[in-house]
Structure formats: C-alpha cells, structure tokens
Enzyme design. Structure first.
Site, mmCIF file in Angstrom:
data_model
loop_
_atom_site.group_PDB
_atom_site.id
_atom_site.type_symbol
_atom_site.label_atom_id
_atom_site.label_comp_id
_atom_site.label_asym_id
_atom_site.label_seq_id
_atom_site.Cartn_x
_atom_site.Cartn_y
_atom_site.Cartn_z
ATOM 1 C CB SER A 56 -3.131 24.629 -19.123
ATOM 2 O OG SER A 56 -4.144 25.591 -18.904
ATOM 3 C CE1 TYR A 74 -7.366 21.027 -17.471
ATOM 4 C CE2 TYR A 74 -6.271 23.146 -17.205
ATOM 5 C CZ TYR A 74 -6.748 22.129 -18.030
ATOM 6 O OH TYR A 74 -6.579 22.219 -19.393
#
Length: 285
Positions: free
Chosen positions: A144, A157
């Site tokens: 990401s 995350y």
C-alpha cells in the site's frame, strides 16, 4: 539491468481477495484476455458473483488466507487444475482498521495482521514451490502507499503493509538468478469497500463522525477505480517492474517518502484540508 517481460494474457493466474475490489477487477481483466483464473476469497457470495462475470476457465475456492494449511491445500488444487505453467500469484486479500494506538483494540489489530501480512506470507509459501518447480512466474503482493509512509490512526495497517513490503523485497533478492520474481504493489486510494468493511469503534480524530461518514470521506478522496488499478498492476507486471505504484497519490507518497521523510504529514494534512474545503463547497453549490 533490462527488465524481463512477464506475459500474463492467456496464462493461468491465481488471485486472492477476488470477491470485490482490485481482486475482482484483476480476475475480470485477465479472464477477458484469455487467462484461466483461480480465484479465492472468504466472501462466498461475492466470489460467486466474480466467477459469474468471467468469460473463461475459472476455479473458485472459499478461502480464509489466515489458514496456512488450507492455503497449501488450495495450491495443490490449483496445481492439479493447471494445463499450463502458472504465470502469477496475486496475494491481494486485505482488510482495514481505524484507531489510534492509544485506543487500539488488540484483537482488531491481530485480525488485520493475520489477513494483511500472514495471508500474504501463507499464499507466498503455498504457491512459491509451484513457481520454483517450473522456474517461471511471479509473486505479486499487495502492499500500500501506507507501506511507504506511516499514517496516524493506521498503525496496524501500516505495520502490516510495511511488513509485506519488506517480506517481498527480501524474497525478490532470494530469487535472483531464477525464472521467478516478486513484485510489491503500492495502491493509493482505490474505490473499494475496504473502508466500509473496516473495524472502527469510534472516530479516531475525535470529530464525531460515524463509520459510514468516515467511509464516505475516504471514498470521496479516492482517485482510482479498481478497474484502472487492475490495468496498472497487470501492465507493471508484464513490463517486468518490481515495484508498482497505483494512482497519482501513490506517486505523491513515494516522493514525500524520499524528500520529506519526517515532515511528510504536514504536506498531506494541508492537501486533506484543501480537499475537504473543495468537497464542502461542491456539496453546497
């Protein structure tokens, strides 16, 4: 060194997280190009919808990527199903959590880590022997932009996505000199259901927003559709890239990580304020 092309069109691939979002779009794009597609997801309903939308051969499997043994079983099933070498393994399944470190629920962070990181490791370990045996193919792991920069209220995350990045980079070096390679994918904001399906107990910024409002804000700020993301990813893999940035915001994050490694969030915060002002003005006009 020149990049080695990795053709995908017409060649078998495996994709996790295929019930929606980027995973579904990857399956649809590659199936339309003649690739037999093995798809997996824990969401059986969404997986069936994806399978029904495909035009070519498909193998479906309800799979919890946290289960290493079941991942290995699925790899055996895919191996038996193949009629040609496996071209690519897309370890794409992922979930979200929004919380400050102070208010974090350990069970939520563990749930995210097991899916976003352990799921990638499990998928890599399960399918890598197939690729090594045939001395051909590519492991494509979804990190990401939050694997490039740490972001407030996204500690779990970011930790998982940084871990995916490091794991995949290390694997790439191990595979030097073989016909197998490993790719990190860094998507920016993509219009998927990840924010709506995230675990959120309260607004971590203290602004009193509901989960639905937070998801709507995320979706309003996204710049890339899953279909466009799939095109960028496939093109990057086929062109032999080892690191694929998805969306204009991904390029911004990459630049900020290089030129402002400790002050990047001041720039991002300013851009967020400008975006909110624009969205508010647009809603009132």
């Amino acid at each position: 060194m020149p990049r080695t092309p990795r053709p995908l069109s017409g060649h078998p691939v495996m994709i996790t997280g295929a019930a929606s979002g980027i995973g579904r779009s990857l399956a649809q794009l590659l199936s339309a190009k003649g690739s037999p597609v093995a798809i997996a997801d824990i969401d059986e309903t969404g997986l069936k919808e994806t399978a029904a939308s495909l035009t070519g051969p498909v193998l479906t499997r309800v799979l919890d990527v946290r289960d290493a043994a079941d991942q290995r079983t699925f790899a055996d099933e895919v191996h038996d199903w193949l009629t040609a070498p496996l071209a690519a393994v897309f370890n794409n399944a992922g979930v979200g959590v929004a919380s400050s470190v102070l208010d974090a629920v350990p069970e939520d962070d563990e749930w995210l880590r097991q899916i976003n990181f352990d799921g990638v490791v499990n998928g890599t370990r399960a399918f890598l022997p197939i690729l090594v045996e045939q001395d051909h193919g590519v492991i494509v792991n979804t990190s990401s932009v939050f694997g490039l920069l740490g972001m407030p209220n996204q500690s779990a995350y970011c930790a998982a996505k940084f871990a995916v990045r490091g794991f995949t980079d290390a694997l790439r070096q191990e595979l030097r000199g073989t016909g197998v390679s490993a790719v990190n994918v860094h998507p920016g904001g993509i219009r998927t259901n990840i924010a709506r399906n995230a675990r959120v107990h309260k607004d971590p910024e203290g602004r009193g927003r509901t989960h639905q409002q937070m998801a709507a804000e995320f979706e309003a700020a996204t710049l890339t559709t899953p279909q466009k993301a799939a095109e960028i990813i496939c093109r990057g893999v086929e062109h032999g890239k080892s690191r694929i940035l998805v969306g204009p915001d991904a390029y911004l994050f990459d630049i900020l990580a290089r030129v402002a490694p400790t002050r990047y969030y001041s720039v991002i915060e300013l851009l967020e304020r400008l975006l909110r002002t624009r969205n508010t003005a647009g809603a009132q006009s």
